[in-house]
Design an enzyme around this catalytic site. Sequence first.
Site, PDB file in Angstrom:
ATOM      1  N   HIS A  41       0.836  -1.198   0.000  1.00  8.93           N
ATOM      2  CA  HIS A  41       0.000   0.000   0.000  1.00  8.93           C
ATOM      3  C   HIS A  41       0.866   1.241   0.000  1.00  8.93           C
ATOM      4  O   HIS A  41       0.914   1.979   0.975  1.00  8.93           O
ATOM      5  CB  HIS A  41      -0.914  -0.006   1.240  1.00  8.93           C
ATOM      6  CG  HIS A  41      -1.937  -1.080   1.189  1.00  8.93           C
ATOM      7  ND1 HIS A  41      -2.232  -1.894   2.241  1.00  8.93           N
ATOM      8  CD2 HIS A  41      -2.736  -1.493   0.173  1.00  8.93           C
ATOM      9  CE1 HIS A  41      -3.168  -2.750   1.887  1.00  8.93           C
ATOM     10  NE2 HIS A  41      -3.482  -2.526   0.630  1.00  8.93           N
ATOM     11  N   GLU A 125      -4.730  -9.823   3.326  1.00  9.40           N
ATOM     12  CA  GLU A 125      -4.152 -10.901   4.144  1.00  9.40           C
ATOM     13  C   GLU A 125      -5.277 -11.748   4.741  1.00  9.40           C
ATOM     14  O   GLU A 125      -5.220 -12.983   4.726  1.00  9.40           O
ATOM     15  CB  GLU A 125      -3.289 -10.310   5.267  1.00  9.40           C
ATOM     16  CG  GLU A 125      -2.675 -11.393   6.131  1.00  9.40           C
ATOM     17  CD  GLU A 125      -2.030 -10.839   7.403  1.00  9.40           C
ATOM     18  OE1 GLU A 125      -1.425  -9.757   7.333  1.00  9.40           O
ATOM     19  OE2 GLU A 125      -2.145 -11.495   8.448  1.00  9.40           O
TER      20      GLU A 125
HETATM   21  S1  SF4 Z   1       3.765 -10.341   9.003  1.00  4.28           S
HETATM   22 FE1  SF4 Z   1       5.398  -9.974   7.569  1.00  4.28          FE
HETATM   23  S2  SF4 Z   1       4.538  -8.510   6.142  1.00  4.28           S
HETATM   24 FE2  SF4 Z   1       3.210  -8.502   7.923  1.00  4.28          FE
HETATM   25  S3  SF4 Z   1       4.051  -6.862   9.207  1.00  4.28           S
HETATM   26 FE3  SF4 Z   1       5.034  -8.746   9.863  1.00  4.28          FE
HETATM   27  S4  SF4 Z   1       6.938  -8.852   8.731  1.00  4.28           S
HETATM   28 FE4  SF4 Z   1       5.604  -7.361   7.720  1.00  4.28          FE
END
Ligand code: SF4
Length: 577
Positions: A41, A125
Amino acid sequence: MKLKLAKTAGFCMGVRRAVEIVLDTANRQQGPIYTYGPLIHNPQVLEILAEKGVTVIEDVSGAKSGSVVIRAHGAPPQAMQALVDAGLTIINATCPRVIKVQTIISKYARQGYACVIVGDKDHPEVMGLLGYAEGMGYVISHPDDLDKLPSLERAIVVAQTTQDGRLFNRIAKTMAERFPHFKVFNTICDSTLKRQAEVREMAKAVDAVVVVGGRNSGNTQRLAQAVEQEGVPAFHVESEAELDCQAIEPLRSIGITAGASTPNWVIKKVFRTIEALPHQAKGRWRLMLFRIQRWLLLSNLYLAMGAGCLSYTCALLSGIKPGFAPALMASCYVLSMHILNNFIGREAVRYNDPDRASFYDNNRLILLAIAVISGTVGLFMAFAMGSVPFLIVLIISLLGLFYKVKIIPGRLKIGKKIQRISDVPGSKTVLIALAWGVVTVVLPHLSVTLQITTTMIFVSLWASAMAFVRTAFFDILDMQGDRIVGQESLPIVLGEKKTFRILKLLLVIFLAALIFAPMMHLATTLAYGMILSVFYMSKVLMAFERHWVVPGFRFEFLVETLFVFTAMVTGLWQLLA
Ligand code: SF4
């Protein structure tokens, strides 16, 4: 004005990895490249990817052939299968931490557990995670949503990785009271938790916090909310152009943080703009001083001065009489080459150091004139030192000028794509370091005697090593921009951690070598004084690694002071001697 930059500002591990995968694919691979949904984003990054020919597709109908990169958020397995069935090659850049959540959901779904996801139902996600729940997934975003859940016999609870930690804890607490049989997994990524905890701490110590990041980036919005919850004003900006300078300038302390999808160069632009504000307000003299310092740094005049200083030190270290001509020649060569380098590599400079890029655009003619004049003076001084030094300066200057020029025709290209010197991975760092060793040590030595001595070799290796550490350190800071333009600098080839280890090892080796050099007749006793310069650079690396200083204009000045510092130590050494 006190400025504080959050240690956690900028790309998180997962986003950084995904961006690197896409850029490396775009730089190396032929054929169409797609991302399954916008990679991150952030409008600036998406613009760059579009410039590189990376197309965003929302579903399988958007592509016929080629590679499709799955972004850090991941994707539902059904969607990935559809892409494979359509003949596309999948490059999976899903963040390993998101994969961990997908694995938990998948494992329990196979055992018949339903899955409650605490997150935003429209977030990619969450949509990806739902795909692993085998039709038994539910999304909630507030404790009140618990009432809407059907009666579930067996269920697990997970969180969207970027979910607000406090909100998740509230929901988990209510859930434990009402549904004690649910298994709760706190899957919030520690990068998100650390970012939120740091910004809350920061908010307590400053007058306001500037939050940099895309408007539609959920984790950036949550950072701004966290600041406001602490009762401190938050300025959410996408770029430096949106800064409310009038509101910020009177404040005594400002914190700066950035979302997980904000690139370094955007944070740098915002930081530099705020950094310059107090100088504009503190009267003419202060502003003038600031401008002079900035001019010296950005034009490389300060660095050129450092080269002259290093030449002077190296002459004394080698036991030869320091001369004006060798020092001027070294300064002129370094000035000319570094200015030209900024013009030749302007594409990367645009991302790595936007302030420098606009400085070079605004002062194009004067800087080109300085480069030509200093190059000519350098050659003239080398000529005055002898025909061998002249020839060597001519050769290395031509190497510098042709660094980015195709010297091997397409049909004769070596290996996969080596046609220019710049195509050799890591060549820039190594060649710059060697050139520094040649102009500051080898040439002054050859102007006295054509004999190659062990002292000359030792001192030139030391000078090259110091220049190598300085250049590789800046390469580490410039990794994002270099990757965008496909420049394979040393840290990109070896990785940031390995490069840091090499730099530290090099400093340790030269620390030991300087201790023994006078005893082994490799250098004069000034070598003991030069141990301080090794300490100086070690401190700079340590300060960067431990976030003691903010990598802004002042920090760069500190790094470029390395060679001036060697001359200061030399002067003091001579006085004491
Ligand atoms: S899960 Fe992965 S992509 Fe999501 S904030 Fe944490 S390090 Fe970043």
